[in-house]
Every structure is written in C-alpha cells, then in structure tokens.
Design an enzyme around this catalytic site. Structure first.
Site, PDB file in Angstrom:
ATOM      1  N   LYS A  63      -6.157  -3.689  -3.990  1.00 37.84           N
ATOM      2  CA  LYS A  63      -6.428  -2.674  -2.959  1.00 37.84           C
ATOM      3  C   LYS A  63      -7.543  -1.722  -3.380  1.00 37.84           C
ATOM      4  O   LYS A  63      -8.397  -1.364  -2.573  1.00 37.84           O
ATOM      5  CB  LYS A  63      -5.166  -1.865  -2.664  1.00 37.84           C
ATOM      6  CG  LYS A  63      -4.030  -2.618  -2.027  1.00 37.84           C
ATOM      7  CD  LYS A  63      -2.892  -1.703  -1.626  1.00 37.84           C
ATOM      8  CE  LYS A  63      -2.390  -0.826  -2.765  1.00 37.84           C
ATOM      9  NZ  LYS A  63      -1.846  -1.622  -3.903  1.00 37.84           N
ATOM     10  N   PHE A 118     -10.019  -2.216  -5.520  1.00 40.02           N
ATOM     11  CA  PHE A 118     -11.292  -2.943  -5.510  1.00 40.02           C
ATOM     12  C   PHE A 118     -11.828  -3.046  -4.087  1.00 40.02           C
ATOM     13  O   PHE A 118     -13.022  -2.784  -3.836  1.00 40.02           O
ATOM     14  CB  PHE A 118     -11.073  -4.332  -6.114  1.00 40.02           C
ATOM     15  CG  PHE A 118     -12.303  -5.170  -6.217  1.00 40.02           C
ATOM     16  CD1 PHE A 118     -13.342  -4.823  -7.080  1.00 40.02           C
ATOM     17  CD2 PHE A 118     -12.431  -6.332  -5.479  1.00 40.02           C
ATOM     18  CE1 PHE A 118     -14.483  -5.607  -7.181  1.00 40.02           C
ATOM     19  CE2 PHE A 118     -13.559  -7.126  -5.575  1.00 40.02           C
ATOM     20  CZ  PHE A 118     -14.592  -6.767  -6.432  1.00 40.02           C
ATOM     21  N   LYS A 158      -6.721   8.695  -1.961  1.00 38.31           N
ATOM     22  CA  LYS A 158      -5.501   8.093  -2.513  1.00 38.31           C
ATOM     23  C   LYS A 158      -4.396   9.142  -2.419  1.00 38.31           C
ATOM     24  O   LYS A 158      -4.278  10.011  -3.284  1.00 38.31           O
ATOM     25  CB  LYS A 158      -5.744   7.686  -3.968  1.00 38.31           C
ATOM     26  CG  LYS A 158      -4.540   7.030  -4.641  1.00 38.31           C
ATOM     27  CD  LYS A 158      -4.476   5.549  -4.370  1.00 38.31           C
ATOM     28  CE  LYS A 158      -3.373   4.901  -5.172  1.00 38.31           C
ATOM     29  NZ  LYS A 158      -3.337   3.439  -5.030  1.00 38.31           N
ATOM     30  N   SER A 197       0.803   6.516  -8.945  1.00 42.05           N
ATOM     31  CA  SER A 197       1.705   6.558 -10.093  1.00 42.05           C
ATOM     32  C   SER A 197       0.972   6.044 -11.322  1.00 42.05           C
ATOM     33  O   SER A 197       0.395   4.953 -11.285  1.00 42.05           O
ATOM     34  CB  SER A 197       2.941   5.688  -9.847  1.00 42.05           C
ATOM     35  OG  SER A 197       3.635   6.109  -8.697  1.00 42.05           O
ATOM     36  N   ASP A 250      -7.447   5.354  -9.751  1.00 39.87           N
ATOM     37  CA  ASP A 250      -8.037   4.627  -8.624  1.00 39.87           C
ATOM     38  C   ASP A 250      -9.178   5.418  -7.992  1.00 39.87           C
ATOM     39  O   ASP A 250     -10.223   4.859  -7.646  1.00 39.87           O
ATOM     40  CB  ASP A 250      -6.964   4.322  -7.574  1.00 39.87           C
ATOM     41  CG  ASP A 250      -5.936   3.309  -8.068  1.00 39.87           C
ATOM     42  OD1 ASP A 250      -6.186   2.672  -9.104  1.00 39.87           O
ATOM     43  OD2 ASP A 250      -4.889   3.170  -7.418  1.00 39.87           O
ATOM     44  N   GLY A 300       0.930   0.278  -3.890  1.00 42.52           N
ATOM     45  CA  GLY A 300       1.719  -0.944  -3.795  1.00 42.52           C
ATOM     46  C   GLY A 300       1.648  -1.558  -2.411  1.00 42.52           C
ATOM     47  O   GLY A 300       0.657  -1.422  -1.696  1.00 42.52           O
TER      48      GLY A 300
END
EC number: 6.3.3.3
Length: 255
Positions: free
Chosen positions: A35, A37, A57, A61, A74, A138
């Site tokens: 995700k 990337f 984002k 976690s 991220d 996720g």
C-alpha cells in the site's frame, strides 16, 4: 480499456462530504501487499501530472522514534520518494510504537483513536493540496478500536472512494474477491484495483481477468517490481511506466 467494466463502475457523483471528490483512500487485500509503495506511486504521478498532492497516513503502528514522538515510517517513505515539501508530522495523526494491529497497539500504549483529529489533519492537507492520497493500515477489515471501529469505518468517516491494492501472485483471486465483497457489504465505494508486483505470464494475467470478471471492478494499473527498493529513481521509473494518470483520473471520476 474494458468499457463494460467501466460502465459497471459508473455512479452518480457524490454530493456533500468533507471535501467533494478531493481524496482517495488506499487499502489492501492484506498487510505487506504494498500500500505504501502504491500510495507513493499515485502521489508521485499526480504531482508529476501537475496536480498538487500529498499523502496522509491516519494511523500507523510501529513508527520510528523522533525527538518528541514516534514518526510515521510510511509518511517518511512517501515524502522522500516523491520529494514532498511537507512536514512528516502533518502527514500522520496517530503513530504508535508497537508494530501490531492498531487496536492492540492503542490499548497497550494507553491511547485511543481520535477520529476528530484525523478529520482535522485530513482537512488541513485538503486546504493545501488539490488531492490527498490517504493510506490505510493493513487490510480493510483491520480493527482500529476493538469491536467498534475498523478501517472501513475510517473510510466512511472521511467519505472517500477507495482503491484496493492486491498482489499479482497465487492467492490473489481469493483475497481480492473477499476484500471487494466485504467492502461492498460495508458501503465502501470502490473505484479500482491496482495489482502490485506484476511480472506477467499466463497465471498472473489470468488472475487479473478472473478478478475483473468476478468483481466487475477494473484493474487500473499493473505495477511491476522495483529491482532496487532503496533507489528512489528506480521507484519513480516504475511509477511512470505503470501508473497512467488519465486512467487513474477516469476511474476516480476526477474532472
């Protein structure tokens, strides 16, 4: 482009919402499907096409320790790959220390998800950029708060259409169809599927055909692997070859 599938996807433009047709939510069929990337790829292509864009984002976690708080890995990745001139702190609301399902991490760290803060930060980015690419944590059914708030709930709180990131390899048919059907059952507006790690060949191409036929959702991009994931130039080259701005814009029904 498969016109029949595009017709299936067509829907009236949504009225209202936090910011009409401003953002897109990126979810995945699983953890580690790519995700971040793909979020970087979409953000990069939008900016390269003259559409000022930033990633967001809401919950991460397992961040890295900064001077005063944990920072989103991220968000740092997307910022560096895309060359964004934005503070990482503005690109993430909740960054948790423990790398595990958010609902457990929140509990262990004595914190609680604050949807109002997420909306505030999202709106702040919307006020600065034409588009905001929001990345989930996720898969779409991951709990953010135990038993009551999941990733699909966050998508609906932000009132955003969704793109699903899926693998190209064995198992992707089952994972992708289940993700699509769950999203639909929860009222999530799916605008397309992006296949990550595409290498070609009969099996992967048939996976894509089967997913499109079974779901009625078009695969808008097949993104190949980057041989050197630490090399930003390599990643940008992959994005430019694999993510088509016009196709993305059509799927999202952006003017």
């Amino acid at each position: 482009m498969n016109e029949a599938l595009l017709n299936i996807q067509k829907r009236p433009a949504k009225k209202g919402g936090l910011v009409l047709n401003r953002g897109i939510f990126i979810t995945g069929t699983d953890t580690g499907v790519g995700k971040t990337f793909i979020t970087a790829g979409i953000t990069y292509i939008l900016n390269k096409s003259g559409v000022s864009s930033c990633s967001f984002k809401p919950v991460e976690s397992g961040g890295r320790r900064g001077k005063e708080a944990f920072l989103s890995n991220d968000s740092i990745f997307v910022k560096q790959v895309c060359g964004l001139d934005e503070d990482v702190e503005n690109m993430n609301t909740h960054c948790l220390e423990n790398e595990m399902s958010p609902h457990i991490a929140f509990e262990l760290e004595g914190q609680d998800v604050k949807v109002s803060d997420i909306k505030r930060d999202y709106m702040a980015l919307c006020s600065k950029y034409e588009r905001v690419v929001v990345e989930g944590c996720g898969g779409i059914a991951v709990p953010i708060k135990r038993d009551c708030f999941y990733v699909d709930d966050l998508i609906k709180e932000l009132e955003l259409p969704c793109i699903i990131v899926a693998r190209a390899s064995l198992g992707t048919i089952n994972h992708t169809i289940l993700t699509v059907e769950y999203a639909r059952s929860r009222g999530v507006d799916i605008r397309g599927i992006i296949i990550n790690g595409y290498e070609g060949g009969t099996i992967q191409d048939d996976n894509i055909k089967t997913i499109e036929s079974a779901t009625g959702i078009y695969v808008i991009s097949k993104v190949s692997k980057c041989s050197e994931m630490e090399d930003a130039d390599c990643m940008r080259d992959v994005f430019e070859k694999c993510i088509d701005f016009e196709r993305l814009k059509m799927a999202l029904e952006w003017e």
